[in-house]
Scaffold this active site. Structure first.
Site, PDB file in Angstrom:
ATOM      1  N   SER A  49     -26.595   9.861  66.039  1.00  0.00           N
ATOM      2  CA  SER A  49     -25.265   9.247  66.167  1.00  0.00           C
ATOM      3  C   SER A  49     -25.217   7.787  65.718  1.00  0.00           C
ATOM      4  CB  SER A  49     -24.728   9.383  67.592  1.00  0.00           C
ATOM      5  OG  SER A  49     -25.510   8.668  68.516  1.00  0.00           O
ATOM      6  N   CYS A  76     -22.792  17.777  69.234  1.00  0.00           N
ATOM      7  CA  CYS A  76     -23.921  16.924  69.614  1.00  0.00           C
ATOM      8  C   CYS A  76     -23.640  15.453  69.266  1.00  0.00           C
ATOM      9  CB  CYS A  76     -25.222  17.440  69.005  1.00  0.00           C
ATOM     10  SG  CYS A  76     -26.693  16.736  69.789  1.00  0.00           S
ATOM     11  N   ILE A 128     -30.437  20.054  71.669  1.00  0.00           N
ATOM     12  CA  ILE A 128     -31.498  19.241  71.065  1.00  0.00           C
ATOM     13  C   ILE A 128     -31.150  17.772  71.301  1.00  0.00           C
ATOM     14  CG2 ILE A 128     -32.719  18.636  68.930  1.00  0.00           C
ATOM     15  CD1 ILE A 128     -31.828  21.397  67.836  1.00  0.00           C
ATOM     16  N   ARG A 129     -31.934  17.108  72.151  1.00  0.00           N
ATOM     17  CA  ARG A 129     -31.618  15.709  72.519  1.00  0.00           C
ATOM     18  C   ARG A 129     -30.125  15.578  72.817  1.00  0.00           C
ATOM     19  NH1 ARG A 129     -33.460  12.348  67.683  1.00  0.00           N
ATOM     20  NH2 ARG A 129     -31.683  11.216  68.462  1.00  0.00           N
ATOM     21  N   HIS A 165     -25.530  22.757  69.614  1.00  0.00           N
ATOM     22  CA  HIS A 165     -25.532  23.039  68.175  1.00  0.00           C
ATOM     23  C   HIS A 165     -25.186  24.503  67.914  1.00  0.00           C
ATOM     24  CE1 HIS A 165     -27.376  19.303  66.564  1.00  0.00           C
ATOM     25  NE2 HIS A 165     -27.893  19.221  67.772  1.00  0.00           N
ATOM     26  N   GLU A 167     -24.263  25.833  65.210  1.00  0.00           N
ATOM     27  CA  GLU A 167     -24.715  26.202  63.870  1.00  0.00           C
ATOM     28  C   GLU A 167     -26.155  26.700  63.858  1.00  0.00           C
ATOM     29  OE1 GLU A 167     -26.016  21.886  64.238  1.00  0.00           O
ATOM     30  OE2 GLU A 167     -24.394  23.131  65.027  1.00  0.00           O
TER      31      GLU A 167
END
EC number: 4.3.3.6
Length: 187
Positions: A49, A76, A128-129, A165, A167
């Protein structure tokens, strides 16, 4: 056919393009501000980010996206970028009335998959994180998904943001179909 843009400056771009094709829409990789004039909706992908935010400032995306009147999905890092704040100094769009706790689920090695519910359907979510919503700032924000007591999906007006996520999940198409049906087709 609807054209869904994927902000193409950093992050999981190709995976979103594949998913957009699966819902019978046309993906368009957004590399310049002028590309935003050619789309019906926008996805801000996961990635890093702070990096995405700095690149958005560098290439003039912040003001243009703030003024878009189209559906936006943030996944995310995209959720982080849409938010009003993170407790860390970084460029944000500040168009979603929530604050976010970044990396709420830990580091990369703490990544996991978990079943969540979205629109009454089970979805295997990949974290993920991942961030999570720390605080909802306005009553106009609706919770659309939780992980236990943690808020991992919200919507406000034509904006949708999720911590995970889709995707990267085999059944992540459920989320794209939800976005298409509840946002893109209604715009």
């Amino acid at each position: 056919m609807k054209i869904i843009g994927i902000l193409g400056i950093q992050g999981d771009i190709e995976e979103h393009e594949i998913a957009v094709k699966k819902i019978n829409c046309i993906p368009k990789r957004i590399r310049s501000v002028s590309d935003l004039d050619e789309i019906d909706a926008l996805i801000i992908p996961g990635g890093e980010s702070t990096t995405i935010g700095k690149l958005m400032v560098k290439y003039g995306f912040i003001e243009k996206i703030r003024n878009l009147d189209i559906p936006i999905l943030g996944t995310c890092a995209g959720m982080v970028l849409l938010s009003k704040g993170t407790g860390k100094e970084q460029p944000l769009l500040k168009i979603l009335n929530v604050t976010i706790k970044r990396n709420a689920y830990g580091s990369q090695k703490d990544s996991f998959e978990k079943e969540i519910i979205l629109d009454g359907k089970k979805l295997n979510a990949v974290f993920i994180r991942a961030p999570m919503v720390d605080k909802i700032l306005e009553k106009t924000v609706e919770i659309i998904s939780k992980d236990g007591e943690s808020i991992v999906g919200v919507r406000e007006g034509n904006i949708m943001a999720i911590s995970f996520h889709p995707e990267l999940s085999n059944d992540g198409i459920i989320l794209y179909e939800y976005f298409l049906k509840n946002f893109v087709e209604k715009n």
